[in-house]
Write a protein that holds these residues in place. Sequence first.
Motif, PDB file in Angstrom:
ATOM      1  N   ILE A 100      49.555  37.473  30.445  1.00 49.99           N
ATOM      2  CA  ILE A 100      48.970  36.915  29.221  1.00 49.99           C
ATOM      3  C   ILE A 100      47.452  36.955  29.357  1.00 49.99           C
ATOM      4  N   ILE A 101      46.832  37.913  28.694  1.00 50.64           N
ATOM      5  CA  ILE A 101      45.388  38.120  28.793  1.00 50.64           C
ATOM      6  C   ILE A 101      44.730  37.739  27.469  1.00 50.64           C
ATOM      7  N   TYR A 102      43.757  36.839  27.531  1.00 50.77           N
ATOM      8  CA  TYR A 102      43.036  36.408  26.332  1.00 50.77           C
ATOM      9  C   TYR A 102      41.765  37.222  26.107  1.00 50.77           C
ATOM     10  N   ARG A 103      41.207  37.724  27.200  1.00 54.59           N
ATOM     11  CA  ARG A 103      40.024  38.574  27.077  1.00 54.59           C
ATOM     12  C   ARG A 103      39.877  39.411  28.341  1.00 54.59           C
ATOM     13  N   ILE A 104      39.518  40.674  28.160  1.00 54.09           N
ATOM     14  CA  ILE A 104      39.191  41.524  29.306  1.00 54.09           C
ATOM     15  C   ILE A 104      38.115  42.513  28.892  1.00 54.09           C
ATOM     16  N   ALA A 105      36.975  42.441  29.569  1.00 54.52           N
ATOM     17  CA  ALA A 105      35.895  43.394  29.326  1.00 54.52           C
ATOM     18  C   ALA A 105      36.243  44.712  30.009  1.00 54.52           C
ATOM     19  N   PRO A 106      35.822  45.840  29.442  1.00 53.83           N
ATOM     20  CA  PRO A 106      36.144  47.144  30.040  1.00 53.83           C
ATOM     21  C   PRO A 106      35.748  47.238  31.510  1.00 53.83           C
ATOM     22  N   GLU A 107      34.614  46.615  31.870  1.00 52.00           N
ATOM     23  CA  GLU A 107      34.142  46.721  33.247  1.00 52.00           C
ATOM     24  C   GLU A 107      34.996  45.938  34.242  1.00 52.00           C
ATOM     25  N   PHE A 108      35.844  45.031  33.729  1.00 52.11           N
ATOM     26  CA  PHE A 108      36.669  44.256  34.656  1.00 52.11           C
ATOM     27  C   PHE A 108      37.918  45.019  35.101  1.00 52.11           C
ATOM     28  N   GLU A 109      38.251  46.085  34.418  1.00 51.32           N
ATOM     29  CA  GLU A 109      39.422  46.873  34.804  1.00 51.32           C
ATOM     30  C   GLU A 109      39.295  47.382  36.239  1.00 51.32           C
TER      31      GLU A 109
END
Length: 251
Positions: A100-109
């Motif tokens: 369950i992900i509420y937010r993920i910035a591209p750089e965190f991948e």
Amino acid sequence: MIKQIQNKLEEIEKKENVKIIYAVESGSRAWGFESQDSDYDIRFIYVRPLEFYLRLDKTSEVIEWQLDNIFDINGWDIKKACQLLYKSNPTLLEWCNSPIIYRIAPEFEHFRNISKQYFIGKSGLYHYLKMAKNHYAKYGQDEQIILKKYLYILRPILCCQWILEHNTNPPVRFETLLKYYFKGDLLEIVQKLIEEKKKMTEKDLIDKIEIIDSYINAQFKILNEQVENFRDIPNNNYDEINKLFLKYIKN
């Protein structure tokens, strides 16, 4: 509820002057066996402006935002997260794999991807076995047990089994572990417990179930020896994490 959570993340960013690069659900909702009155355990990782990391005085690396009957919200600074990644902190690794992900910035991948390289099986085994034992110790001699405690004991036991077999992060969803390791009557009984928990409150008691208690006690005996004898080779190279950390604070 999703909108409320997003609003709270934006509020944290404004008031704390941070950028939240990752936010997830942890705990029973992420594991897949929340109760009717379960709160939302929201965990996040954030980055502050560059000058914050260049200060000589020690500053907090944790934001504890809200704790009440509905929300439990707190987060870690990216520096703390990187340090814990190096140590293969099981809690952080569960955040990285939350369904369950509420937010993920591209750089965190990239952070999530390299977390697999820093997995240390021994750390996970000690963490999950201790967790299971601590929960069971409170109810070992009682005739009744809070229903959710059975699940809180069984899940870390299965996480230990997964690590011993695969030497990778165990799945976050309890159902995945359950179907992989349990068959027949035991599987059916535990699946019914999960369904019952979703209809009950966090504190509801049930009579103890002999087949589950027998399984738990047998696994403790087996795991004690297996965990002590387990050997793996940790990744002692800080280079990848240092590069990652510098990339985050410079952006």
